[in-house]
Design a protein around this motif. Sequence first.
Motif, PDB file in Angstrom:
ATOM      1  N   LYS A  35       0.852  -1.197   0.000  1.00  0.00           N
ATOM      2  CA  LYS A  35       0.000   0.000   0.000  1.00  0.00           C
ATOM      3  C   LYS A  35       0.882   1.240   0.000  1.00  0.00           C
ATOM      4  O   LYS A  35       1.019   1.942   1.002  1.00  0.00           O
ATOM      5  N   PRO A  36       1.534   1.519  -1.118  1.00  0.00           N
ATOM      6  CA  PRO A  36       2.515   2.601  -1.139  1.00  0.00           C
ATOM      7  C   PRO A  36       1.883   3.985  -0.987  1.00  0.00           C
ATOM      8  O   PRO A  36       0.855   4.280  -1.573  1.00  0.00           O
ATOM      9  N   ASP A  37       2.527   4.799  -0.169  1.00  0.00           N
ATOM     10  CA  ASP A  37       2.128   6.196   0.012  1.00  0.00           C
ATOM     11  C   ASP A  37       3.283   7.051  -0.489  1.00  0.00           C
ATOM     12  O   ASP A  37       4.144   7.490   0.282  1.00  0.00           O
ATOM     13  N   LYS A  38       3.321   7.268  -1.791  1.00  0.00           N
ATOM     14  CA  LYS A  38       4.453   7.957  -2.404  1.00  0.00           C
ATOM     15  C   LYS A  38       4.570   9.397  -1.925  1.00  0.00           C
ATOM     16  O   LYS A  38       5.660   9.874  -1.622  1.00  0.00           O
ATOM     17  N   LYS A  39       3.446  10.100  -1.851  1.00  0.00           N
ATOM     18  CA  LYS A  39       3.465  11.484  -1.375  1.00  0.00           C
ATOM     19  C   LYS A  39       3.899  11.548   0.087  1.00  0.00           C
ATOM     20  O   LYS A  39       4.616  12.457   0.507  1.00  0.00           O
ATOM     21  N   GLY A  40       3.449  10.560   0.870  1.00  0.00           N
ATOM     22  CA  GLY A  40       3.837  10.510   2.267  1.00  0.00           C
ATOM     23  C   GLY A  40       5.342  10.330   2.433  1.00  0.00           C
ATOM     24  O   GLY A  40       5.955  10.942   3.310  1.00  0.00           O
ATOM     25  N   LEU A  41       5.944   9.488   1.594  1.00  0.00           N
ATOM     26  CA  LEU A  41       7.385   9.284   1.646  1.00  0.00           C
ATOM     27  C   LEU A  41       8.126  10.562   1.299  1.00  0.00           C
ATOM     28  O   LEU A  41       9.076  10.962   1.992  1.00  0.00           O
ATOM     29  N   GLU A  42       7.696  11.235   0.226  1.00  0.00           N
ATOM     30  CA  GLU A  42       8.348  12.472  -0.178  1.00  0.00           C
ATOM     31  C   GLU A  42       8.272  13.517   0.927  1.00  0.00           C
ATOM     32  O   GLU A  42       9.262  14.188   1.247  1.00  0.00           O
ATOM     33  N   TRP A  43       7.107  13.638   1.554  1.00  0.00           N
ATOM     34  CA  TRP A  43       6.921  14.621   2.614  1.00  0.00           C
ATOM     35  C   TRP A  43       7.766  14.277   3.840  1.00  0.00           C
ATOM     36  O   TRP A  43       8.399  15.149   4.448  1.00  0.00           O
ATOM     37  N   ASP A  44       7.799  13.005   4.199  1.00  0.00           N
ATOM     38  CA  ASP A  44       8.569  12.562   5.363  1.00  0.00           C
ATOM     39  C   ASP A  44      10.055  12.851   5.163  1.00  0.00           C
ATOM     40  O   ASP A  44      10.754  13.310   6.086  1.00  0.00           O
ATOM     41  N   LEU A  45      10.565  12.573   3.977  1.00  0.00           N
ATOM     42  CA  LEU A  45      11.977  12.829   3.689  1.00  0.00           C
ATOM     43  C   LEU A  45      12.324  14.307   3.829  1.00  0.00           C
ATOM     44  O   LEU A  45      13.347  14.668   4.432  1.00  0.00           O
ATOM     45  N   TYR A  46      11.479  15.165   3.286  1.00  0.00           N
ATOM     46  CA  TYR A  46      11.788  16.597   3.304  1.00  0.00           C
ATOM     47  C   TYR A  46      11.498  17.242   4.651  1.00  0.00           C
ATOM     48  O   TYR A  46      12.096  18.260   5.002  1.00  0.00           O
ATOM     49  N   LYS A  47      10.621  16.640   5.444  1.00  0.00           N
ATOM     50  CA  LYS A  47      10.286  17.210   6.744  1.00  0.00           C
ATOM     51  C   LYS A  47      11.203  16.713   7.856  1.00  0.00           C
ATOM     52  O   LYS A  47      11.561  17.486   8.761  1.00  0.00           O
ATOM     53  N   ASN A  48      11.600  15.461   7.817  1.00  0.00           N
ATOM     54  CA  ASN A  48      12.259  14.836   8.966  1.00  0.00           C
ATOM     55  C   ASN A  48      13.680  14.354   8.724  1.00  0.00           C
ATOM     56  O   ASN A  48      14.304  13.818   9.645  1.00  0.00           O
ATOM     57  N   LEU A  49      14.206  14.536   7.522  1.00  0.00           N
ATOM     58  CA  LEU A  49      15.598  14.182   7.256  1.00  0.00           C
ATOM     59  C   LEU A  49      16.383  15.480   7.124  1.00  0.00           C
ATOM     60  O   LEU A  49      16.165  16.239   6.181  1.00  0.00           O
ATOM     61  N   TYR A  50      17.285  15.737   8.050  1.00  0.00           N
ATOM     62  CA  TYR A  50      17.952  17.028   8.139  1.00  0.00           C
ATOM     63  C   TYR A  50      19.336  17.009   7.492  1.00  0.00           C
ATOM     64  O   TYR A  50      20.131  16.097   7.715  1.00  0.00           O
ATOM     65  N   GLY A  51      19.599  18.039   6.692  1.00  0.00           N
ATOM     66  CA  GLY A  51      20.931  18.238   6.135  1.00  0.00           C
ATOM     67  C   GLY A  51      21.332  17.271   5.047  1.00  0.00           C
ATOM     68  O   GLY A  51      22.529  17.149   4.746  1.00  0.00           O
ATOM     69  N   GLN A  52      20.376  16.600   4.425  1.00  0.00           N
ATOM     70  CA  GLN A  52      20.697  15.565   3.434  1.00  0.00           C
ATOM     71  C   GLN A  52      19.935  15.805   2.126  1.00  0.00           C
ATOM     72  O   GLN A  52      19.104  15.016   1.717  1.00  0.00           O
ATOM     73  N   HIS A  53      20.262  16.888   1.450  1.00  0.00           N
ATOM     74  CA  HIS A  53      19.526  17.219   0.225  1.00  0.00           C
ATOM     75  C   HIS A  53      19.706  16.168  -0.865  1.00  0.00           C
ATOM     76  O   HIS A  53      18.790  15.862  -1.616  1.00  0.00           O
ATOM     77  N   MET A  54      20.910  15.566  -0.941  1.00  0.00           N
ATOM     78  CA  MET A  54      21.137  14.550  -1.969  1.00  0.00           C
ATOM     79  C   MET A  54      20.330  13.293  -1.684  1.00  0.00           C
ATOM     80  O   MET A  54      19.701  12.727  -2.583  1.00  0.00           O
ATOM     81  N   ALA A  55      20.344  12.853  -0.434  1.00  0.00           N
ATOM     82  CA  ALA A  55      19.579  11.656  -0.074  1.00  0.00           C
ATOM     83  C   ALA A  55      18.091  11.880  -0.282  1.00  0.00           C
ATOM     84  O   ALA A  55      17.380  10.993  -0.767  1.00  0.00           O
TER      85      ALA A  55
END
Length: 310
Positions: A35-55
Amino acid sequence: MIFILLLIYCTSLGTAFEMKSIFCSISDSCDCDFKPDKKGLEWDLYKNLYGQHMAQDIVSEAVVNSLQNENPDRPLVLSFHGASGTGKSLVSSMIGRHIYGTAMGSPYIHQFIPTLHFPSADRVQQYRSDLKHWVERNLTACARSIFIFDEMEKMPPGVIDVLEPHFGPFHVLFQTNYRKAIYIFISTVGQEVINKVALESRQAGRDREDILPKELEDSIANAVYNKKNSGFYHSRIITEKLITRFVPFLPLLRRHVERCAQRELCQRGECQRADVVSSVGGAMTYTPNNSQYFSSTGCKLVPAKVNLFL
């Protein structure tokens, strides 16, 4: 007569089960809770992963493209590299959570830790056989399986090479489209290359976000290929370019550590404690010694430091 009827009935059940298994494997339906949540993954990465623009960019694009492709020509193989505490395991958890709704609790997410699963360097052949059968058995159960290999720097050389055929476009597994799988490798190998580029970039007055993946990917591949006594040492997986993307994780600055502390506090209902955030940032060790740029442990020690200052 009763025996014949029973035989026909059992045969029918077996055929039905086999057909159901084939259908489930190729359609992502049935017991495979995809049950993939693609938008949720994108949002989680940009909201909760700090200092890692490449990742953020690489993982978001690669995973979303893989999930959208109903007939990929090969599986998605990601290799995460960087120092401890920079977010590699966090991103792995995000991927699992937004594909199966749980970080590591799904029966279709499989994690391997070398010190636990492959502890002895003199049992490589046994490990190869066990790993091959384990992966193929789980792919038959669910084509969208996720396999995470942590601490690849501690993996005995040669073990992971048994999966080389599974990463290319030609290998076929009965009853499954193995190309829908996702493999994630996590390693600290390559951190010296990544940290060197990050330091030189900062000293040159260049914005952190201007560092591009192409500046690092070949150097990371070379580092993991030549790292003795580690999982990818002289591996054909590297020479045959079967890794979809090498994902660099940059060393974190104090502001990133403090954002990790703020997140930790908010999870505890203490969002207003700016004093604790500042204290945690100040309590960390930073490198290089003469410049104090990067956190030596990233965000790894943040929960313990928050406990100390609360």
